[in-house]
Design a protein around this motif. Sequence first.
Motif, short mmCIF file in Angstrom:
data_model
loop_
_atom_site.label_atom_id
_atom_site.label_comp_id
_atom_site.label_asym_id
_atom_site.label_seq_id
_atom_site.Cartn_x
_atom_site.Cartn_y
_atom_site.Cartn_z
N LYS A 185 -37.65 -9.99 -21.98
CA LYS A 185 -37.91 -9.19 -20.79
C LYS A 185 -38.13 -10.02 -19.55
CE LYS A 185 -37.77 -5.38 -23.14
NZ LYS A 185 -36.58 -5.43 -23.92
N VAL A 186 -38.35 -11.33 -19.72
CA VAL A 186 -38.63 -12.20 -18.58
C VAL A 186 -38.39 -13.64 -19.01
CG1 VAL A 186 -41.08 -12.27 -19.18
CG2 VAL A 186 -40.37 -12.84 -16.85
N ALA A 187 -37.98 -14.49 -18.04
CA ALA A 187 -37.68 -15.88 -18.35
C ALA A 187 -38.08 -16.78 -17.18
CB ALA A 187 -36.19 -16.05 -18.64
N ILE A 219 -30.16 -18.76 -23.19
CA ILE A 219 -30.65 -17.60 -23.92
C ILE A 219 -30.44 -16.31 -23.14
CG2 ILE A 219 -32.82 -16.47 -24.63
CD1 ILE A 219 -33.68 -19.23 -25.74
N VAL A 220 -30.72 -16.33 -21.83
CA VAL A 220 -30.58 -15.08 -21.06
C VAL A 220 -29.12 -14.70 -20.86
CG1 VAL A 220 -32.81 -15.39 -19.92
CG2 VAL A 220 -30.72 -16.24 -18.79
N THR A 221 -28.20 -15.65 -21.12
CA THR A 221 -26.77 -15.29 -21.07
C THR A 221 -26.27 -14.78 -22.41
OG1 THR A 221 -25.87 -17.47 -21.72
CG2 THR A 221 -26.39 -17.13 -19.37
N THR A 255 -31.99 -10.36 -17.36
CA THR A 255 -33.38 -10.79 -17.52
C THR A 255 -33.97 -11.31 -16.22
OG1 THR A 255 -32.83 -11.46 -19.78
CG2 THR A 255 -34.92 -12.25 -18.88
N PRO A 256 -35.08 -10.75 -15.74
CA PRO A 256 -35.75 -11.31 -14.56
C PRO A 256 -36.08 -12.79 -14.81
CG PRO A 256 -36.67 -9.17 -15.11
CD PRO A 256 -35.77 -9.55 -16.25
N THR A 257 -35.64 -13.65 -13.90
CA THR A 257 -35.71 -15.09 -14.15
C THR A 257 -36.30 -15.84 -12.96
OG1 THR A 257 -33.76 -14.96 -15.60
CG2 THR A 257 -34.36 -17.13 -14.76
N LEU A 258 -37.34 -16.60 -13.26
CA LEU A 258 -37.93 -17.52 -12.29
C LEU A 258 -37.28 -18.88 -12.47
CD1 LEU A 258 -40.18 -18.35 -10.20
CD2 LEU A 258 -41.61 -18.85 -12.21
N ILE A 259 -36.95 -19.54 -11.36
CA ILE A 259 -36.37 -20.88 -11.43
C ILE A 259 -37.31 -21.83 -10.69
CG2 ILE A 259 -34.41 -22.32 -10.76
CD1 ILE A 259 -32.66 -19.81 -11.03
N GLN A 260 -37.65 -22.93 -11.36
CA GLN A 260 -38.53 -23.95 -10.78
C GLN A 260 -37.80 -25.29 -10.80
OE1 GLN A 260 -41.81 -23.42 -13.63
NE2 GLN A 260 -43.03 -22.54 -12.00
N HIS A 261 -37.89 -26.04 -9.70
CA HIS A 261 -37.16 -27.30 -9.65
C HIS A 261 -37.81 -28.25 -8.65
CE1 HIS A 261 -33.13 -28.25 -11.53
NE2 HIS A 261 -33.53 -29.42 -11.06
N GLY A 262 -37.87 -29.53 -9.03
CA GLY A 262 -38.35 -30.55 -8.12
C GLY A 262 -37.28 -30.93 -7.11
N GLU A 263 -37.67 -31.03 -5.86
CA GLU A 263 -36.68 -31.30 -4.81
C GLU A 263 -36.10 -32.71 -4.92
OE1 GLU A 263 -36.31 -29.91 -0.21
OE2 GLU A 263 -38.23 -30.78 -0.83
N PRO A 286 -41.77 -6.93 -30.52
CA PRO A 286 -40.37 -7.23 -30.20
C PRO A 286 -39.92 -6.69 -28.85
CG PRO A 286 -40.51 -5.53 -31.88
CD PRO A 286 -41.89 -6.06 -31.69
N GLU A 287 -40.69 -5.77 -28.27
CA GLU A 287 -40.33 -5.21 -26.97
C GLU A 287 -40.99 -5.96 -25.82
OE1 GLU A 287 -38.02 -2.93 -26.68
OE2 GLU A 287 -37.84 -3.05 -28.87
N ARG A 288 -41.78 -6.98 -26.13
CA ARG A 288 -42.47 -7.75 -25.08
C ARG A 288 -42.33 -9.23 -25.38
NH1 ARG A 288 -48.43 -5.51 -24.46
NH2 ARG A 288 -48.28 -5.35 -26.73
N LEU A 289 -41.13 -9.76 -25.09
CA LEU A 289 -40.83 -11.16 -25.34
C LEU A 289 -40.51 -11.87 -24.03
CD1 LEU A 289 -38.40 -10.80 -28.41
CD2 LEU A 289 -40.88 -11.20 -28.46
#
Length: 505
Positions: free
Chosen positions: A384-386, A376-378, A437-445, A358-361
Motif C-alpha cells: 500500500k506504500v513504498a 517491487i512496486v512495478t 503504489t504511493p511512493t516516497l523517493i529519498q536521495h542525496g544530492e 495482508p491488506e496493510r503492507l
Amino acid sequence: MAEKSSKGNDVARWVAEDVERKVRYVVHLVRGVTVTREPRKLTGDYNIDGDFKWSPDGKTIAFTRTKMPKADYWTTSDLLAVTVASGEIKTVAATAASESAPNYSPDGKQIAFIISDDPPRWAGYRRIAIIPAAGGTPKVLPESFDAQPVVIDWSADGSHIYFSETRGTVTRISAIDVSSNSITELNKGNEVIGNLSLNNSRTTLGFTMQASDKAPEAFISKVNNFSPVQVSRVNASLPNLPIGKTEVVKWKSDGLDVEGLLTYPIGYQAGKRVPLLLVIHGGPTGVFTQAFLVSNRSPYPLEAFAAHGYAVLRVNPRGSSGYGKKFRFANMKDWGGGDYRDLMTGVDYVIQMGIADPERLGVMGWSYGGYMTSWIVTQTHRFKVASVGAGVTNLMSFIGTADIPSFIPDYFGGQPWENLDLYRTHSAMFNVKGVVTPTLIQHGEADERVPISQGYEFYNALKVQNVPTRMIVLPRMPHGPNEPKMVLKAKQSNLEWFEKYLGVN
C-alpha cells in the motif's frame, strides 16, 4: 566584458585525468638533535588505499596500492612494501586478483593478506593467503564459510591466523592453522561482534558486542576460551525505553533456505494482525544482523516503527553475505528474480504466522534495497506504500553515471549494448507502466555511487502517471546521509509517509 571574462577562473577539468593520489608519509613523533618532525614521503606517486602495516621490527611498512583513487579500481590492488630508512619499494604480490589487508607474522618473516578470486568479482569471494615478506609465491589458505574473512591478527607463535566473518545474522570468530589448513570456530553463540583486536601478548581479544535489545559495549575474552567480559558501560545511561522483540525467522524459497529478522510491535498481543513493513538491505551483498535495534543509523527508524504498532521484516535474500559463496552469487543476471521471490515468500510467511495483515503492507530500502523497492512496486500492487532510497531504477543509465561503472556489468555478464533485453527486463524504469503504489523517493544530492538522476527518473515516471509520490533531496549528502540532521530528516519523512498510508494510531 572581454577583459572580465579573461580574468575568470578556469574551472574546466578532464574526467579521470590528473587525479590526486593518496600517498604514504612517515613523521618522527619525537624531535631530536638530528631528527625533525617534517613529514617524509615514502610511497612515491602510487595511489595508496587504507591498508598498511608496520613490520614487527619497525623497519618496513607493507601497503596496498591501486591504479587510481577511484572506487571502481579496487580490482587493481597489489601488495608492496617500503623500507622506511631508504624509501626502497618492492612488490610483494601483484597478481590478476586483488590483494589487500596485509598483516605481518610475529617474527616478521611472512605477511598474511586477503586475496580475491581471479578476476575479482563485485559479489565478493576472498580467501586468506600468506607470502614470504621478501616476496615469493602466495600460499592460499582454505575457503572459510562465507568466503569473506576479515583478518584480526596472527597468534603469538605464528601458527594460526584469527579472522572473523558474518554467519547468517551473527558473527563468527575463527582460527586457521597455517600448517594443517584446519579452521576452528572460537565462538558459538548469537553474538554480533565488531572492532576486534588482540592485545600485545596476542592472548586476549578486545571487541564490541551487541544484540537486538542490547546496546554495544566493549568486551574482552581469552582467545582460546571465548567467554566475554564486559569492560565498558558507555551506554548504561541510555533511556530505559521498551524495544520491539526481534527474532530470526526462516522459510523456503525455490527450495533455498532463507532467513530474516522479524521485529514485533512493542506490546504485541499474540494472534493480532498488524501492519507489516518490509525493509530491504543494500549491496546486494549486505546482510541484516542481530545488531542493536536503536543504534540503527539508516534512514529507516526501526525502533520508531515498532513503537507505532508496525511489525518489521528484514530479509536476507539470495545475494546477501553471511550464507556462503553459492548463496551470494545466486542472483547473477537475475536481480528482481529469485531475490524478489525470497522477499515475497518472507512476507507470505509472516502472514501465515498470523502476525501480518495482508491488506496493510509497506516496503522500503536503500541503494540495492531501493532498486528492489522500485522493482517491487512495478511487479505487484499488494503493498500500500513504498519508500525508495537512493535506488538504482535504470540499470543502463546507472552504468553511465555512477562512480562504479563496472559493477552492474559484472553482475549481468556484459554491457547493456551487448544484451539490451536483459537490462531492460530487470530495470524498474522499463516496467514502470501501471504502478499505483504511493511512493516516497529519498536521495542525496551529492551521491556519486547512485547519482540522484536515478531518483528523478523514477519520480517523474510516477508523477506523469498520477501516482501519489514525493521526492526529498538531501543536500550535501553522499550515498548515505551522514549528517545527524539529514539522517533525522530521512527517518522523520519515512515515518510520516508510512503513517499517512498505513497509520495504526
